[in-house]
Design a protein around this motif. Structure first.
Motif, PDB file in Angstrom:
ATOM      1  N   ASP A  81       8.404  -7.373 -10.349  1.00 15.99           N
ATOM      2  CA  ASP A  81       9.009  -6.462  -9.358  1.00 15.99           C
ATOM      3  C   ASP A  81       7.935  -6.630  -8.103  1.00 15.99           C
ATOM      4  OD1 ASP A  81      10.941  -4.655 -10.449  1.00 15.99           O
ATOM      5  OD2 ASP A  81       9.589  -4.332 -11.943  1.00 15.99           O
ATOM      6  N   GLY A  82       6.811  -7.204  -8.188  1.00 17.19           N
ATOM      7  CA  GLY A  82       5.770  -7.565  -7.089  1.00 17.19           C
ATOM      8  C   GLY A  82       4.926  -6.293  -6.544  1.00 17.19           C
ATOM      9  N   ASN A  83       4.468  -6.691  -5.682  1.00 15.89           N
ATOM     10  CA  ASN A  83       3.372  -5.359  -4.928  1.00 15.89           C
ATOM     11  C   ASN A  83       3.564  -5.542  -3.176  1.00 15.89           C
ATOM     12  OD1 ASN A  83       1.442  -4.034  -4.022  1.00 15.89           O
ATOM     13  ND2 ASN A  83       0.058  -4.576  -5.502  1.00 15.89           N
ATOM     14  N   PRO A  84       4.075  -4.215  -2.929  1.00 14.61           N
ATOM     15  CA  PRO A  84       4.257  -4.177  -1.415  1.00 14.61           C
ATOM     16  C   PRO A  84       3.162  -4.760  -0.346  1.00 14.61           C
ATOM     17  CG  PRO A  84       5.027  -2.117  -2.317  1.00 14.61           C
ATOM     18  CD  PRO A  84       4.453  -3.070  -3.514  1.00 14.61           C
ATOM     19  N   LEU A  85       1.906  -4.657  -1.185  1.00 12.81           N
ATOM     20  CA  LEU A  85       0.676  -5.062  -0.330  1.00 12.81           C
ATOM     21  C   LEU A  85       0.620  -6.713  -0.537  1.00 12.81           C
ATOM     22  CD1 LEU A  85      -1.752  -2.098  -1.461  1.00 12.81           C
ATOM     23  CD2 LEU A  85      -0.012  -2.548   0.567  1.00 12.81           C
ATOM     24  N   GLU A  86       1.380  -7.481  -1.479  1.00 13.25           N
ATOM     25  CA  GLU A  86       1.105  -8.698  -1.414  1.00 13.25           C
ATOM     26  C   GLU A  86       1.634  -9.547  -0.702  1.00 13.25           C
ATOM     27  OE1 GLU A  86       1.750  -9.830  -5.511  1.00 13.25           O
ATOM     28  OE2 GLU A  86       3.597  -9.657  -5.259  1.00 13.25           O
ATOM     29  N   THR A  87       1.263 -10.878  -0.153  1.00 14.80           N
ATOM     30  CA  THR A  87       2.101 -11.827   0.592  1.00 14.80           C
ATOM     31  C   THR A  87       3.113 -12.437  -0.066  1.00 14.80           C
ATOM     32  OG1 THR A  87       0.756 -13.592   0.294  1.00 14.80           O
ATOM     33  CG2 THR A  87       0.248 -12.244   1.846  1.00 14.80           C
ATOM     34  N   GLY A  88       4.219 -13.076   0.675  1.00 12.92           N
ATOM     35  CA  GLY A  88       5.212 -13.719   0.011  1.00 12.92           C
ATOM     36  C   GLY A  88       4.777 -14.712  -0.925  1.00 12.92           C
ATOM     37  N   ALA A  89       3.851 -15.739  -0.528  1.00  6.21           N
ATOM     38  CA  ALA A  89       3.193 -16.685  -1.329  1.00  6.21           C
ATOM     39  C   ALA A  89       2.546 -16.133  -2.311  1.00  6.21           C
ATOM     40  CB  ALA A  89       2.127 -17.557  -0.399  1.00  6.21           C
TER      41      ALA A  89
END
Length: 231
Positions: A81-89
């Motif tokens: 799900d990812g983290n809104p604070l991380e970059t796309g890379a």
């Protein structure tokens, strides 16, 4: 796999297929071909291949290894799900690491949470809340990340659980078994309150507010129907 492990693998092949020719340069070639793989999975693949044919070619073993890795990925139902604070890379790298962990067998097979009833979902380990298993924490540990946590002054809805669909921190909301691109309004409101330093909204008070909104909408609709001029 190291060069020494490649030699052990070839000894395994020689035992399974005594008629197979192995030269002095064979370990070097096999060492290069099997460098990306683990010895244990290569051994298992050798047994599978040797059970159906008299000779074991590296290509056949690698095909078997890849098939089993793809199967483990599929059974793990990998979702990042990812983290809104991380970059796309960073997000892409984390997803690749998570898929690799699933292929390596570090993530056990699981049934998607949306397909399970509340009574069917496994019990949680100590310290975790919600109706899901600890897979989120395990998955993030596999990619070297912790589950997102709420920070003061930062509105990050995925850093807190959702009271509407019971999603855990770090997991997207779902509606009728489908992952949502956004979050439930209740989760967003809870995140805003937490960022502002306010206490969580009382569930009874939230339900009462929702009931008032629905009642007001129904009254407005009824008023519209009674005042509408006939055509």
């Amino acid at each position: 796999m190291t060069q020494d492990e490649a030699i052990l693998l070839l000894e395994y092949v020689a035992s399974a297929c005594p008629a197979q020719r192995i030269s002095e340069f064979t370990p070097d070639v096999w060492g290069e071909l099997f460098a990306p793989y683990h010895l244990d999975e290569a051994r298992a693949a050798v047994i599978t291949v040797a059970a159906r044919q008299p000779f074991v070619a590296p290509a056949d073993v690698i095909t078997e290894i890849k098939a089993r890795r793809e199967e483990r990925i599929e059974l793990a139902h990998v979702v990042y799900d990812g983290n809104p604070l991380e970059t796309g890379a960073e997000s892409a790298a984390a997803r690749r690491a998570l898929i690799r962990a699933a292929a390596d067998g570090q993530l056990p097979p699981r049934t998607p949470a949306a397909a399970l009833g509340t009574a069917d979902r496994p019990a949680l380990p100590p310290g975790e809340t919600g109706p899901y298993t600890a897979r989120v924490a395990a998955a993030r540990a596999a990619v070297g990340q912790a589950t997102p946590t709420a920070r003061e002054g930062v509105v990050n809805p995925r850093a807190i659980p959702c009271r509407a669909c019971q999603a855990l921190p770090g997991v997207s909301c779902d509606a009728r078994g489908r992952r949502m691109s956004d979050v439930h309004p209740a989760r967003l409101e809870d995140a805003r309150r937490k960022a502002a330093g306010l206490p969580p909204l009382d569930p009874a008070e939230a339900r009462a507010a929702e009931d008032r909104i629905r009642a007001a909408s129904a009254a407005a609709l009824a008023q519209h129907d009674t005042t509408e001029e006939p055509s």
